[in-house]
Design a protein around this motif. Structure first.
Motif, short mmCIF file in Angstrom:
data_model
loop_
_atom_site.label_atom_id
_atom_site.label_comp_id
_atom_site.label_asym_id
_atom_site.label_seq_id
_atom_site.Cartn_x
_atom_site.Cartn_y
_atom_site.Cartn_z
N ASP A 184 0.85 -1.19 0.00
CA ASP A 184 0.00 0.00 0.00
C ASP A 184 0.89 1.24 0.00
N SER A 185 0.94 1.94 -1.12
CA SER A 185 1.80 3.12 -1.22
C SER A 185 1.31 4.27 -0.35
N LEU A 186 0.06 4.18 0.10
CA LEU A 186 -0.51 5.22 0.97
C LEU A 186 -0.73 4.67 2.38
N TYR A 187 0.21 3.84 2.81
CA TYR A 187 0.07 3.18 4.11
C TYR A 187 0.09 4.18 5.27
N LYS A 188 -0.50 3.76 6.36
CA LYS A 188 -0.47 4.52 7.61
C LYS A 188 -0.01 3.58 8.72
N GLU A 189 0.55 4.15 9.79
CA GLU A 189 1.10 3.34 10.87
C GLU A 189 0.45 3.66 12.21
N ASP A 190 0.48 2.65 13.10
CA ASP A 190 0.25 2.89 14.54
C ASP A 190 -1.02 3.67 14.84
N GLN A 191 -2.15 3.13 14.41
CA GLN A 191 -3.40 3.86 14.61
C GLN A 191 -4.14 3.44 15.89
N PHE A 192 -3.76 2.32 16.49
CA PHE A 192 -4.31 1.92 17.78
C PHE A 192 -3.16 1.79 18.78
N TYR A 193 -3.41 2.12 20.03
CA TYR A 193 -2.37 2.00 21.04
C TYR A 193 -2.95 1.49 22.35
N ALA A 194 -2.11 0.86 23.13
CA ALA A 194 -2.45 0.45 24.49
C ALA A 194 -1.17 0.50 25.31
N GLY A 195 -1.29 0.91 26.56
CA GLY A 195 -0.10 1.07 27.38
C GLY A 195 -0.35 0.82 28.85
N SER A 212 -0.77 25.75 52.42
CA SER A 212 -0.11 25.91 51.12
C SER A 212 -0.82 25.08 50.05
N GLU A 213 -0.80 25.58 48.82
CA GLU A 213 -1.40 24.86 47.72
C GLU A 213 -0.68 23.53 47.48
N ILE A 214 -1.44 22.53 47.06
CA ILE A 214 -0.88 21.22 46.74
C ILE A 214 -0.63 21.18 45.24
N ASP A 215 0.61 21.35 44.85
CA ASP A 215 0.96 21.49 43.43
C ASP A 215 1.37 20.17 42.78
N MET A 216 1.06 19.05 43.38
CA MET A 216 1.48 17.77 42.83
C MET A 216 0.98 17.57 41.40
N ASN A 217 1.87 17.07 40.56
CA ASN A 217 1.47 16.74 39.20
C ASN A 217 1.78 15.27 38.92
N ALA A 218 1.24 14.79 37.81
CA ALA A 218 1.39 13.38 37.45
C ALA A 218 2.58 13.18 36.52
N VAL A 219 3.35 12.13 36.80
CA VAL A 219 4.45 11.71 35.93
C VAL A 219 4.26 10.21 35.70
N LYS A 220 4.15 9.80 34.42
CA LYS A 220 3.88 8.42 34.09
C LYS A 220 4.99 7.85 33.22
N ILE A 221 5.51 6.70 33.64
CA ILE A 221 6.59 6.04 32.91
C ILE A 221 6.19 4.59 32.67
N GLY A 222 6.32 4.12 31.43
CA GLY A 222 5.91 2.75 31.18
C GLY A 222 6.16 2.30 29.76
N LEU A 223 5.30 1.42 29.29
CA LEU A 223 5.38 0.83 27.95
C LEU A 223 4.11 1.13 27.18
N ILE A 224 4.28 1.34 25.88
CA ILE A 224 3.14 1.56 25.00
C ILE A 224 3.29 0.68 23.77
N PHE A 225 2.19 0.11 23.32
CA PHE A 225 2.19 -0.81 22.18
C PHE A 225 1.31 -0.23 21.08
N TYR A 226 1.80 -0.29 19.85
CA TYR A 226 1.07 0.24 18.70
C TYR A 226 0.73 -0.87 17.72
N ILE A 227 -0.46 -0.78 17.13
CA ILE A 227 -0.85 -1.66 16.03
C ILE A 227 -1.60 -0.83 15.01
N LEU A 228 -1.80 -1.38 13.82
CA LEU A 228 -2.54 -0.65 12.78
C LEU A 228 -3.99 -0.54 13.14
#
Length: 230
Positions: free
Chosen positions: A28-39, A214-230
Motif C-alpha cells: 500500500d503506497s498510501l500506508y499509515k502506521e500505529d493507529q491503535f495504542y495500548a499502554g 499551602s497549595e498542593i501542586d502535585m502533578n502526574a508523571v507516568k513512565i511505562g510501555l506503549i504498544f502500537y498496532i494498525l
C-alpha cells in the motif's frame, strides 16, 4: 478501578500478540502506521509537599485510537490526532477527608502502619496530539519510532479511598480535583516495545486544595510501555 484494570490488561495482552503477527498483503503506497495504542505505566507524583510520599505500586492503563496523517512523500513523518481512555491510581500518605462542615481536608499520615490502603484514582477521556518520526516503509513492519506530543485529558470520575485505623473513608468527585489535565508525551522504541513518558504541566488538584495552608501542586508523571498496532 478493579474491573477496568482487568479488561485493559487482557486488551494489552491481545495487542502484544497481535502486533507480532504480520500477514501477507498487497503493498500500500498510501500506508499509515500505529493507529491503535495500548499502554501500562507506573505513576509517580511530582512536586510533592514535604512529608508526602508514595507507597505501593501506582498503575495506569491507557488505550485509544490515533489518526495517522503522513506529511511527507516517504510517509515516515506524520501528525497524529486521536481519542483515548486512561485509568490511573496513586498510592500515597496524603489523607483526603471531610470535616463536620463538609469541607475537604488534607493531612499527612505520618505513621504508615496505621492504614492498609490510601489512594486516589481517576478515569479520563484523552486527546493525544503527536509529531511522529519513524523508519517504516510500505513493506517494513519492524521499525524505529520517536513520537513526541501533547495530551489533553478530561477527568470523568475520580475517587479517594482510605482503609485503616480511622475506618473506611471513601469519596467520589471531590471538587478540589482539576477536571482538565494536560501534559507532554514521548514514546520511543523498536517494533512492539516502546518506552512511554508523560509529564503533566498542571497540578492534579485545584488551588482550593491546601496542606498546612499551602497549595498542593502535585502533578502526574507516568513512565511505562506503549504498544502500537494498525
Amino acid at each position: 478501578m478493579k474491573h477496568p484494570s482487568v479488561i485493559i490488561f487482557f486488551l494489552l495482552s491481545y495487542v502484544c500478540c497481535f502486533a507480532q503477527e504480520h500477514t501477507n498483503k498487497e503493498v500500500d503506497s498510501l500506508y499509515k502506521e500505529d493507529q491503535f495504542y495500548a499502554g501500562i505505566t507506573y505513576n509517580l507524583l511530582g512536586k510533592i509537599p514535604e512529608d508526602v510520599s508514595q507507597s505501593g505500586f501506582s498503575l495506569g492503563f491507557h488505550l485509544g485510537f490515533i489518526k495517522d496523517m503522513p506529511i511527507n512523500k516517504n510517509r515516515n513523518v506524520a501528525i497524529g490526532l486521536g481519542l483515548g481512555f486512561s485509568a490511573n491510581s496513586y498510592n500515597q500518605n496524603l489523607l483526603i477527608n471531610k470535616d463536620d462542615l463538609g469541607n475537604t481536608t488534607y493531612t499527612v499520615i505520618e505513621d504508615t502502619g496505621t492504614y492498609t490502603k490510601n489512594k486516589f484514582s481517576s478515569h479520563l477521556i484523552e486527546l493525544p496530539i503527536e509529531f511522529r518520526w519513524r523508519t517504516s516503509t510500505a513493506t517494513d513492519y519492524n521499525f524505529w519510532r520517536i513520537y513526541t506530543g501533547f495530551k489533553l485529558g478530561y477527568v470523568l470520575t475520580h475517587r479517594t479511598k482510605y482503609i485503616g485505623d480511622l475506618g473506611k473513608i471513601r469519596y467520589s468527585n471531590i471538587e478540589d480535583f482539576n477536571n482538565f489535565q494536560y501534559g507532554l508525551t514521548l514514546s520511543a522504541g523498536y517494533n512492539t516495545w516502546n518506552l512511554f513518558l508523560y509529564y503533566a504541566l498542571n497540578p492534579i488538584f485545584s488551588s482550593d486544595a491546601r496542606l498546612n495552608g499551602s497549595e498542593i501542586d502535585m502533578n502526574a508523571v507516568k513512565i511505562g510501555l506503549i504498544f502500537y498496532i494498525l
